[in-house]
Scaffold this motif. Structure first.
Motif, PDB file in Angstrom:
ATOM      1  N   LEU A 270      40.011  43.662  33.399  1.00 44.66           N
ATOM      2  CA  LEU A 270      39.210  42.459  33.217  1.00 44.66           C
ATOM      3  C   LEU A 270      40.102  41.241  33.018  1.00 44.66           C
ATOM      4  N   SER A 271      41.213  41.416  32.295  1.00 48.04           N
ATOM      5  CA  SER A 271      42.148  40.325  32.073  1.00 48.04           C
ATOM      6  C   SER A 271      42.822  39.911  33.378  1.00 48.04           C
ATOM      7  N   ILE A 272      43.187  40.885  34.204  1.00 45.86           N
ATOM      8  CA  ILE A 272      43.831  40.591  35.479  1.00 45.86           C
ATOM      9  C   ILE A 272      42.882  39.814  36.387  1.00 45.86           C
ATOM     10  N   LYS A 273      41.628  40.228  36.407  1.00 44.02           N
ATOM     11  CA  LYS A 273      40.629  39.534  37.225  1.00 44.02           C
ATOM     12  C   LYS A 273      40.469  38.088  36.762  1.00 44.02           C
ATOM     13  N   GLN A 274      40.417  37.886  35.462  1.00 47.42           N
ATOM     14  CA  GLN A 274      40.272  36.533  34.916  1.00 47.42           C
ATOM     15  C   GLN A 274      41.528  35.706  35.199  1.00 47.42           C
ATOM     16  N   ALA A 275      42.687  36.331  35.118  1.00 47.26           N
ATOM     17  CA  ALA A 275      43.940  35.619  35.402  1.00 47.26           C
ATOM     18  C   ALA A 275      43.961  35.119  36.840  1.00 47.26           C
ATOM     19  N   LYS A 276      43.514  35.947  37.762  1.00 44.65           N
ATOM     20  CA  LYS A 276      43.460  35.541  39.174  1.00 44.65           C
ATOM     21  C   LYS A 276      42.530  34.345  39.362  1.00 44.65           C
ATOM     22  N   LYS A 277      41.365  34.434  38.769  1.00 43.52           N
ATOM     23  CA  LYS A 277      40.372  33.364  38.908  1.00 43.52           C
ATOM     24  C   LYS A 277      40.887  32.052  38.335  1.00 43.52           C
ATOM     25  N   THR A 278      41.486  32.130  37.140  1.00 43.20           N
ATOM     26  CA  THR A 278      41.985  30.918  36.494  1.00 43.20           C
ATOM     27  C   THR A 278      43.175  30.349  37.250  1.00 43.20           C
ATOM     28  N   LEU A 279      44.024  31.213  37.776  1.00 44.00           N
ATOM     29  CA  LEU A 279      45.188  30.772  38.529  1.00 44.00           C
ATOM     30  C   LEU A 279      44.761  29.990  39.773  1.00 44.00           C
ATOM     31  N   ILE A 280      43.805  30.531  40.524  1.00 43.83           N
ATOM     32  CA  ILE A 280      43.319  29.834  41.718  1.00 43.83           C
ATOM     33  C   ILE A 280      42.703  28.494  41.336  1.00 43.83           C
ATOM     34  N   ASP A 291      44.707  29.634  51.639  1.00 40.70           N
ATOM     35  CA  ASP A 291      43.801  30.245  52.602  1.00 40.70           C
ATOM     36  C   ASP A 291      43.579  31.713  52.220  1.00 40.70           C
ATOM     37  N   LYS A 292      42.736  32.379  52.964  1.00 42.57           N
ATOM     38  CA  LYS A 292      42.364  33.753  52.622  1.00 42.57           C
ATOM     39  C   LYS A 292      43.578  34.670  52.584  1.00 42.57           C
ATOM     40  N   GLY A 293      44.480  34.504  53.551  1.00 40.55           N
ATOM     41  CA  GLY A 293      45.661  35.355  53.600  1.00 40.55           C
ATOM     42  C   GLY A 293      46.594  35.117  52.434  1.00 40.55           C
ATOM     43  N   GLN A 294      46.784  33.852  52.060  1.00 38.63           N
ATOM     44  CA  GLN A 294      47.652  33.526  50.926  1.00 38.63           C
ATOM     45  C   GLN A 294      47.082  34.078  49.622  1.00 38.63           C
ATOM     46  N   LYS A 295      45.762  33.949  49.455  1.00 42.69           N
ATOM     47  CA  LYS A 295      45.128  34.491  48.248  1.00 42.69           C
ATOM     48  C   LYS A 295      45.341  35.991  48.143  1.00 42.69           C
ATOM     49  N   GLN A 296      45.136  36.694  49.263  1.00 40.79           N
ATOM     50  CA  GLN A 296      45.264  38.147  49.235  1.00 40.79           C
ATOM     51  C   GLN A 296      46.692  38.558  48.927  1.00 40.79           C
ATOM     52  N   ASP A 300      47.623  40.711  45.670  1.00 41.73           N
ATOM     53  CA  ASP A 300      48.301  42.017  45.811  1.00 41.73           C
ATOM     54  C   ASP A 300      49.553  42.072  44.935  1.00 41.73           C
ATOM     55  N   ILE A 301      50.287  40.962  44.898  1.00 42.02           N
ATOM     56  CA  ILE A 301      51.498  40.906  44.069  1.00 42.02           C
ATOM     57  C   ILE A 301      51.128  41.026  42.592  1.00 42.02           C
ATOM     58  N   ILE A 302      50.073  40.308  42.182  1.00 39.97           N
ATOM     59  CA  ILE A 302      49.639  40.366  40.783  1.00 39.97           C
ATOM     60  C   ILE A 302      49.222  41.775  40.414  1.00 39.97           C
ATOM     61  N   THR A 304      50.231  44.519  41.641  1.00 42.56           N
ATOM     62  CA  THR A 304      51.415  45.376  41.567  1.00 42.56           C
ATOM     63  C   THR A 304      52.214  45.094  40.292  1.00 42.56           C
ATOM     64  N   LYS A 305      52.423  43.803  40.005  1.00 42.21           N
ATOM     65  CA  LYS A 305      53.232  43.417  38.854  1.00 42.21           C
ATOM     66  C   LYS A 305      52.539  43.719  37.533  1.00 42.21           C
ATOM     67  N   LEU A 306      51.210  43.583  37.524  1.00 44.06           N
ATOM     68  CA  LEU A 306      50.475  43.750  36.270  1.00 44.06           C
ATOM     69  C   LEU A 306      49.618  45.003  36.298  1.00 44.06           C
ATOM     70  N   SER A 307      50.153  46.067  36.861  1.00 46.45           N
ATOM     71  CA  SER A 307      49.410  47.319  36.929  1.00 46.45           C
ATOM     72  C   SER A 307      49.089  47.798  35.523  1.00 46.45           C
ATOM     73  N   VAL A 308      47.887  48.354  35.361  1.00 52.36           N
ATOM     74  CA  VAL A 308      47.436  48.799  34.048  1.00 52.36           C
ATOM     75  C   VAL A 308      48.219  50.038  33.622  1.00 52.36           C
ATOM     76  N   LYS A 309      48.789  49.954  32.431  1.00 51.70           N
ATOM     77  CA  LYS A 309      49.565  51.074  31.898  1.00 51.70           C
ATOM     78  C   LYS A 309      48.868  51.610  30.655  1.00 51.70           C
ATOM     79  N   SER A 310      49.506  52.549  30.007  1.00 54.43           N
ATOM     80  CA  SER A 310      48.939  53.051  28.756  1.00 54.43           C
ATOM     81  C   SER A 310      48.860  51.891  27.780  1.00 54.43           C
TER      82      SER A 310
END
Length: 331
Positions: A270-280, A291-296, A300-302, A304-310
């Protein structure tokens, strides 16, 4: 840095007054003369045009008041009178109530006598050969000793009483003069420092002017033409920083807490989703429309970098947040 995007600032709309300030030419001359930098002055609402080329930074070797930082009106006047003959006919005089606005306009030097490390004048004189004198203690925007000193200087430079008295009424005053002696006065507001003398604006070790201010009006005045945005995400860490930079090299960092509330837990979906929205939203706010490609690519990078861990937070908090997410999914 993991992602960057640029925008073309050369077509940013500018008011007639802004063009006059940038080119240091009276507005009446701009209206009657075809200038090579102006792309067929295009007017919107009667007062907007755009420059064909990118806005350039100031490049000068100014004569600086040796008492810069003292705030003493008398010192400023004495330095002017001792060095007036070094200048030819005056082309421009810029006066600032809050001297940090001089830095925003490009008038600053590294100076250990200032908390910010930014040495700034209150008044700048420039002649038609580009020679400059920077003075301290000569201000504008109120009735007091500083504006009285500015009034006296303007009168000594041959400007009328009507022009000179404008210094009492605006926080930034620009007096522009052409070769024929036609005079124009532009007034505007700027960054108000209040009790914060440098408003979070300082020089980095590399000599870049940087701001920490978060007020929208300060951001607009500090970076009116943002050119480049960089997204920085630490490996396996929280979302770190959004860096905005203009064509002159000025920078503003949007910290992690601006993008998403800071907390002592690992990333949750949920935090990652909110971070994406706020960043855009922040990128759009500065004029960077992906554009759509740049957003994707960025998302994708976010991911990967912020993958959910324990999750390292307390188990009860973990269960409570998961329950909220499940409830929202069912709605």
């Amino acid at each position: 840095m993991i992602f960057s995007v640029q925008r073309d600032v050369s077509k940013d709309p500018l008011t007639l007054s802004q063009v006059a300030e940038l080119l240091e030419i009276p507005r009446q001359q701009i209206l009657k003369t075809k200038l090579p930098l102006i792309d067929e002055p295009r007017f919107y609402y009667g007062d907007v045009m755009s420059l064909r080329e990118e806005i350039t930074t100031k490049d000068s070797d100014p004569l600086i008041d040796e008492h810069l930082g003292s705030g003493c009106t008398q010192y400023g006047l004495e330095f002017f009178q001792a060095n007036r003959k070094r200048l030819g006919k005056i082309r421009m005089i810029a006066i600032y109530h809050d001297s940090i606005n001089a830095a925003v306009d490009g008038y600053f030097v590294p100076h250990k006598g200032f908390v910010s490390g930014v040495g700034t004048p209150h008044l700048v004189l420039k002649d038609f050969e580009g020679k400059e004198i920077w003075l301290d203690g000569l201000l504008c925007g109120y009735g007091g000793e500083g504006p009285r000193g500015s009034y006296s200087l303007l009168k000594e430079c041959g400007f009328s009483d009507e022009v000179a008295r404008v210094v009492e009424y605006a926080p930034i005053v620009k007096v522009l003069q052409d070769e024929d002696g036609n005079v124009d006065v532009i007034t505007r507001s700027g960054i108000e420092t209040g009790n914060d003398q440098n408003k979070g604006i300082y020089l980095t070790d590399s000599g870049v002017l940087h701001s920490k201010s978060r007020k929208p009006e300060d951001i607009d005045r500090f970076l009116p033409h943002p050119k480049e945005a960089e997204v920085h995400i630490g490996e396996g860490e929280r979302f770190k920083t959004l860096l905005i930079r203009d064509e002159s090299g000025r920078e503003m960092w949007i910290e992690a807490s601006k993008i998403i509330a800071d907390c002592d837990i690992e990333w949750h979906p949920l935090s990652i989703k909110q971070a994406k929205k706020t960043l855009i939203s922040e990128l759009n706010r500065f004029g960077f429309e992906l554009d759509k490609g740049q957003k994707q690519t960025l998302f994708d990078i976010i991911d990967t970098k912020l993958s959910v861990k324990s999750l390292s937070r307390p188990e009860k908090l973990f269960d409570w947040m998961d329950a909220i997410i499940e409830k929202r999914k069912r709605q």
